[in-house]
Design a protein around this motif. Structure first.
Motif, PDB file in Angstrom:
ATOM      1  N   ALA A 119       0.838  -1.216   0.000  1.00  0.00           N
ATOM      2  CA  ALA A 119       0.000   0.000   0.000  1.00  0.00           C
ATOM      3  C   ALA A 119       0.862   1.250   0.000  1.00  0.00           C
ATOM      4  N   LEU A 120       1.925   1.238   0.779  1.00  0.00           N
ATOM      5  CA  LEU A 120       2.821   2.387   0.810  1.00  0.00           C
ATOM      6  C   LEU A 120       3.494   2.607  -0.534  1.00  0.00           C
ATOM      7  N   LEU A 121       3.965   1.535  -1.143  1.00  0.00           N
ATOM      8  CA  LEU A 121       4.645   1.657  -2.437  1.00  0.00           C
ATOM      9  C   LEU A 121       3.676   2.036  -3.567  1.00  0.00           C
ATOM     10  N   ALA A 122       2.398   1.710  -3.396  1.00  0.00           N
ATOM     11  CA  ALA A 122       1.411   2.063  -4.414  1.00  0.00           C
ATOM     12  C   ALA A 122       1.334   3.576  -4.605  1.00  0.00           C
ATOM     13  N   ASP A 123       1.722   4.328  -3.609  1.00  0.00           N
ATOM     14  CA  ASP A 123       1.748   5.790  -3.726  1.00  0.00           C
ATOM     15  C   ASP A 123       2.771   6.272  -4.746  1.00  0.00           C
TER      16      ASP A 123
END
Length: 111
Positions: A105-109
């Motif tokens: 989820a963090l990397l999806a940013d």
């Protein structure tokens, strides 16, 4: 807890170029997400060799993207799988099932 070491991501961006980051992160999210979905069935079927191989592959990827808690859990899962230690493998798998979605989820940013 810091799910991803931003210094590692910054170094990766310097190495490959900022414009390539969304592309390689999208590939990471897809591949590691797919691999994560394989772990529980492999564990439940007692496929220790396959579980160790998938964990090893994921471990390398997570390390490259600075996902250090997941990296440590995958290292533990790989070792437990090689020893056919079901209790420790499950413990590491449960931790990973908590940490890795946070990483993705963090990397999806970045995508």
């Amino acid at each position: 807890m810091e799910w991803v070491d931003r210094k590692v991501l910054q170094q990766l961006a310097e190495d490959i170029g900022q414009e390539m980051m969304p592309v390689i992160i999208a590939v990471f999210i897809e591949e590691v997400g797919e691999q994560l979905s394989q772990l529980r069935p492999l564990y439940e079927q007692g496929e220790w060799d396959a579980l160790a191989r998938v964990a090893h592959s994921m471990k390398s990827s997570c390390g490259s993207y600075g996902a250090m808690p997941s990296y440590q859990q995958l290292m533990g899962l790989e070792a437990a799988s090689k020893q056919e230690n079901a209790t420790e493998a499950l413990n590491q798998l449960l931790l990973l099932e908590q940490s890795l979605p946070q990483v993705l989820a963090l990397l999806a940013d970045y995508v």
